[in-house]
Design an enzyme around this catalytic site. Structure first.
Site, PDB file in Angstrom:
ATOM      1  N   ASP A 136      17.297 -38.939 -54.966  1.00 36.09           N
ATOM      2  CA  ASP A 136      16.381 -40.016 -54.594  1.00 36.09           C
ATOM      3  C   ASP A 136      16.322 -41.013 -55.745  1.00 36.09           C
ATOM      4  OD1 ASP A 136      14.531 -41.497 -53.254  1.00 36.09           O
ATOM      5  OD2 ASP A 136      12.879 -40.088 -53.483  1.00 36.09           O
ATOM      6  N   ASP A 162      18.437 -45.436 -50.334  1.00 32.10           N
ATOM      7  CA  ASP A 162      18.263 -44.940 -51.701  1.00 32.10           C
ATOM      8  C   ASP A 162      18.114 -43.429 -51.808  1.00 32.10           C
ATOM      9  OD1 ASP A 162      15.783 -44.755 -50.516  1.00 32.10           O
ATOM     10  OD2 ASP A 162      14.676 -45.549 -52.223  1.00 32.10           O
ATOM     11  N   GLU A 163      18.516 -42.680 -50.790  1.00 30.74           N
ATOM     12  CA  GLU A 163      18.429 -41.225 -50.897  1.00 30.74           C
ATOM     13  C   GLU A 163      19.463 -40.555 -50.012  1.00 30.74           C
ATOM     14  OE1 GLU A 163      14.903 -39.337 -49.283  1.00 30.74           O
ATOM     15  OE2 GLU A 163      14.483 -41.088 -48.038  1.00 30.74           O
TER      16      GLU A 163
END
Length: 440
Positions: free
Chosen positions: A50, A144-145
């Protein structure tokens, strides 16, 4: 005794205790306090990565003057919301999805920036490439993860998954200028839970032996899929912590949670058999605008809808996708959300085709009520040339002309900038300068 592994120099050191002043142990090789120790460290292979305050981190990377300032990324209009807040802003209580006016009150000195999705996506692609160089089993969850499964990669990388992930975190920071937090465990649920336990620049481990003890004191909201409604239903039966789900007789849990009870019990015991799946097919695209003031004028609503159609159609063409159906979204002044959808006669990548469906849908709802949000979305299918068997009627000359014309406009925009007028009349800017939000 379990050795300590330094996340900065990757060297091992024997177990150490805090010094006489209570300071945590430091790596004897490099002096870093970022040491990790866990009995199962080198036996676990499922990770959740993350990015830390991703949008704000990219903004700070590209503008060093922002490094020590509170930065908030999100809608800058009167009704905007926070997309990302850096950790300095979070100290003041700013959180994602918070109304921007509230964030500004909590942190009046914050630098507020509109999102720049093109830059964020470019960094996301760089990070994805680094993850896919480690394992083909990368499952993106968002920009973003992602989950990674590094099972069986020890021989390839000459190191356990844990140490490979430490090396990745160090490379991302040095080469991409952002930081990540890593959760490592034996399944996806626990890996994602672990990545939230030590942020930013974190590295947390949950093993098989300690999973139930780690889970027990946490609120039931930490279980994947437990939202506010489920929390309230469980609370009525005295179930507030995960340990309550672990210990409650199964028949009572099923009465409290219904058919979801078995899933909750498995997760509460640390059991999750979902595999890391590399291909997460994108299902939809949308663009919507939160209006600065409530609007009842149908012409104004139409202009915003036209701009949303332009935005979505450009993204369809850029990503070589096509729309199968159109969804019009409205939110009333009383916060009631209205969605109306209709399937297209054939896949499309043009704003004109989207508007042929969307404008009549809007007309049925624009009956004098005041709206605070208007948006257009599409469900996706492959472009026509890649999906000959979907049952659509392909090849209408008019559609081909529309696609060629709008594609030509894309090239003009790319050369002269995004302010070039499109086929659809652009919506007027709101008084607060609010721009449409892109969703995917």
């Amino acid at each position: 005794m379990v050795p300590l592994v330094c996340r900065d120099c990757l060297k091992e050191t024997p177990p150490r205790t805090p010094d006489a002043r209570g300071a945590p142990p430091a790596c004897p090789a490099c002096g870093s306090p970022r040491l990790v120790s866990h009995p199962e460290l080198d036996q676990l292979a499922i990770a959740h990565i993350d990015c830390d305050a991703f949008f704000a981190a990219v903004e700070k990377r590209d503008n060093p003057a922002l490094r020590d300032k509170p930065v908030i990324v999100g809608g800058t209009g009167g009704r905007g919301v926070v997309s990302t807040a850096c950790y300095i802003a979070r100290i003041h209580g700013v959180r994602s999805a918070m109304p921007m006016f509230q964030a500004r009150k909590l942190c009046p000195e914050a630098v507020v920036l509109p999102p720049d999705m093109a830059r964020y996506k470019a960094v996301s692609r760089q990070l994805r490439a680094k993850m896919e160089a480690l394992t083909p089993l990368v499952e993106p969850l968002s920009i973003d993860e992602a989950f990674l499964d590094l099972t069986g990669t020890e021989r390839l990388h000459g190191a356990s998954p844990a140490r490979v992930l430490m090396r990745l975190a160090r490379e991302v920071e040095a080469e991409l200028g952002i930081t990540i937090s890593v959760g490592l465990s034996y399944n996806k649920f626990l890996a994602k839970l672990a990545s939230d336990m030590d942020k930013p620049r974190g590295f947390s481990v949950i093993g098989r032996a300690d999973a139930r003890d780690v889970l027990a004191p946490l609120p039931v909201s930490r279980i994947w899929g437990v939202g506010l409604a489920t929390q309230a239903r469980l609370a009525r039966h005295g179930i507030r912590l995960i340990r309550d789900i672990q210990t409650l007789p199964l028949d009572q849990l099923l009465r409290a949670a219904g058919e979801d009870g078995m899933r909750l019990r498995r997760l509460a015991l640390g059991e999750d058999n979902r595999p890391v799946t590399p291909s997460r097919e994108r299902k939809s695209l949308s663009s919507e605008t939160t209006l600065a003031t409530d609007v009842s004028d149908r012409a104004v609503l139409e202009r915003h809808l036209r701009e949303a159609a332009d935005t979505v159609a450009r993204q369809l063409r850029a990503e070589k996708l096509a729309a199968a159906s159109v969804v019009v979204k409205l939110k009333t002044a009383a916060f009631q959300t209205i969605t109306r959808s209709r399937r297209l006669a054939r896949p499309t990548q043009t704003a004109r085709d989207l508007l042929d469906i969307a404008l009549p849908l809007l007309a049925t709802e624009a009956d004098g009520r005041r709206f605070r949000l208007v948006g257009l979305g599409v469900t996706l299918c492959p472009p026509p040339e890649e999906a000959p068997d979907l049952g659509f009627d392909f090849g209408a000359p008019a559609d081909d002309r529309r696609l060629k014309l709008e594609s030509a406009l894309d090239q003009v925009r790319a050369r002269f900038g995004g302010k070039v007028i499109g086929l659809s009349t652009p919506a007027p800017r709101d008084p607060a300068g609010r721009k449409p939000e892109r969703r995917g």
